[in-house]
Design an enzyme around this catalytic site. Structure first.
Site, PDB file in Angstrom:
ATOM      1  N   ASP A  45       0.819  -1.209   0.000  1.00  0.00           N
ATOM      2  CA  ASP A  45       0.000   0.000   0.000  1.00  0.00           C
ATOM      3  C   ASP A  45       0.856   1.264   0.000  1.00  0.00           C
ATOM      4  OD1 ASP A  45      -2.050   1.819   0.224  1.00  0.00           O
ATOM      5  OD2 ASP A  45      -2.459   1.401   2.333  1.00  0.00           O
ATOM      6  N   ASP A  98      -1.707   5.420  -5.893  1.00  0.00           N
ATOM      7  CA  ASP A  98      -1.861   4.560  -4.725  1.00  0.00           C
ATOM      8  C   ASP A  98      -2.004   3.092  -5.119  1.00  0.00           C
ATOM      9  OD1 ASP A  98      -2.440   3.484  -2.264  1.00  0.00           O
ATOM     10  OD2 ASP A  98      -4.376   4.457  -2.039  1.00  0.00           O
TER      11      ASP A  98
END
Ligand code: NAG
Ligand code: NAG
Ligand code: NAG
Length: 455
Positions: free
Chosen positions: A115, A327
């Site tokens: 992440d 992201d």
């Protein structure tokens, strides 16, 4: 550099500092972990998959302060190779899991979602309330090298954790962290040796004393066999920050193929080697208040037309609202609502197929199963105009052939969404088959279309 108050620190922390300064000393260190795709093998239909993809977002309103590092040794190459499990028929949620080991002498397995939109590395451990995972949770008492993180450690307070503080013993650092999709973790901060698999069956590489959350109360909104999350954000607790690498990169293979995806921590291999397009670079937009990797998006082209957006709709505002960031923990790219509506209109006007809605996605009726020979009309191009770079997305990075639970084609869907806030988030579905380098030293994102399965 901030001064560390060594007298406040437990001896294990002094030991920790000594160890981490000692690692690594050469620039050839290679680390590897396997990355699997989250929903592989779970039997979701494409509809479910799309719904799940859209639900998952790691948007987290974190405000980070950077603590200066205790040692200034720099960065050295580490590569993590990531594999994705077999994905069958479009059963994916589009998250990538790193496999690594924590503890000594026998590393215990940990599977963490990669992440870039958060910092903390955490895994389930000493459970009070944990979700199911396919193997036992981490047992720190079985590790010779585990230490709790004292709450006097500057990273406890200034590591970018949402909430942190001293346990009632006044010694241990407790933390709580949460994510935009309502996932969250609460537990004790610890540190231990991480083991990464070296590429190509070479030796494992152990890195001592990395900080992570031992998550005792955890919730993941969407999950498949991961035991936690590995933050790759800008904050001091993220994996790249703790390894002190000046760059990291990933190259996600096609979601439906389930091949190995590599992640490198350190300088990646020659970017030219498996490139299938030009190498481009765009600067990160500074935002000291956030862990996200902000980019400067100027406009978008659909097919022949550059849409008449005022670039300010993509820009980061002085108050921290708006902006565009990339992201890996978000599946589908989302835009502010009005931008998304304009994109839909542009596709509808340029693609001569009947329109239908599938789970809020714009889909076009094109049934390849009933008429396999029917020729697909040309799908309009999608280009993101970034500062200094045009990201010309391959078709499979924004269009998905969706089928229902009976395997019948539903249509060809535009895999883009709208964000509730005014932010534009570039998700991992749009990052397939691209080698994406986060060059932290040069403060830019470098990307090149590539054969990720060859890297
Ligand atoms: C999760 O783990 C179980 C048991 O190891 C395995 O059978 C299953 O395929 C895994 N699922 C995914 C999505 O990797
Ligand atoms: C773009 O938006 C900004 C801020 O809303 C405004 O000041 C500017 O005049 C707009 N530019 C154009 C060309 O409309
Ligand atoms: C799938 O097949 C089942 C059984 O034939 C049927 O009941 C169901 O309505 C079908 N679903 C769709 C979306 O066609």
């Amino acid at each position: 550099m901030k001064e560390l108050s060594v007298t406040q620190l437990a001896p294990c922390v002094v030991f920790f500092l000594a160890m981490i300064c000692a690692w690594p000393t050469t620039s050839a260190t290679l680390l590897r972990a396997d990355l699997t795709h989250v929903d592989s093998g779970r039997g979701f239909t494409k509809r479910e998959v799309l719904r799940r993809m859209a639900a998952r977002s790691t948007a987290r309103a974190a405000s980070l302060q950077y603590s200066s590092s205790a040692c200034s040794s720099s960065h050295d190459e580490v590569s993590i190779s990531v594999t994705r499990g077999a994905t069958g028929k479009m059963e994916f949620n589009s998250e990538y899991n790193i496999h690594l080991g924590i503890g000594t002498p026998s590393p215990q397995p940990v599977v963490a979602t990669l992440d870039t939109g958060s910092d903390l590395i955490w895994t389930q451990c000493v459970c009070m309330s944990c979700f199911e995972q396919p193997f036992p949770v981490l047992d720190p008492s079985a590790s010779r090298t585990f230490h709790v993180m004292p709450c006097s450690d500057p990273l406890c307070e200034r590591g970018g954790l949402l909430v942190s503080g001293c346990n009632f013993d006044r010694k241990t650092c407790l933390y709580a962290d949460s994510y935009g999709d309502k996932s969250g973790t609460f537990g004790t901060m610890g540190q231990d040796t991480f083991t990464f698999k070296a590429p190509n069956g070479a030796m494992d590489v152990a890195v001592p004393n990395l900080h992570f959350g031992c998550g005792q109360i955890n919730h993941l909104t969407s999950r498949a066999n991961e035991t936690g999350i590995a933050g790759f954000g800008r904050g001091p607790l993220s994996l790249p920050s703790q390894l002190k690498v000046g760059r990291f990169s990933h190259c996600f293979t096609t979601i439906v193929e389930g091949r190995v995806s590599p992640v490198f921590l350190g300088t990646p291999d020659n970017l030219q080697a498996y490139a299938t397009g030009p190498i481009q670079a765009t600067p990160f937009v500074p935002n000291p208040a956030s862990t996200y990797y902000y980019l400067s998006l100027k406009g978008i082209t659909v097919g022949r037309t550059r849409l008449p957006f005022n670039a300010s709709v993509f820009a980061l505002k002085g108050d921290g609202s708006g902006g565009t960031f990339i992201d890996s923990g978000t599946a589908v790219t989302s835009f502010p609502e009005d931008v998304y509506q304009s994109l839909r209109k542009a596709f509808v006007s340029q693609l001569p197929l009947q329109v239908e809605e599938v789970n809020d996605l714009l889909c076009f009726d094109f049934d390849t199963t009933s008429s396999p020979k029917k020729k697909m009309p040309a799908v309009p191009k999608l280009i993101l105009h970034l500062e200094g770079a045009d990201w010309d997305l391959p078709l499979e990075n924004y269009m998905l052939d969706v089928e229902d639970e009976n395997g019948t084609d539903v249509g060809l869907c535009l895999v883009l969404g709208s964000s509730g806030n005014r932010k534009t988030i570039i998700g991992n579905f749009q990052q397939q088959n691209m080698h994406i380098v986060y060059d932290l030293e040069a403060n830019k994102l470098v990307f090149v279309p590539a054969r990720c399965d060859k890297l």
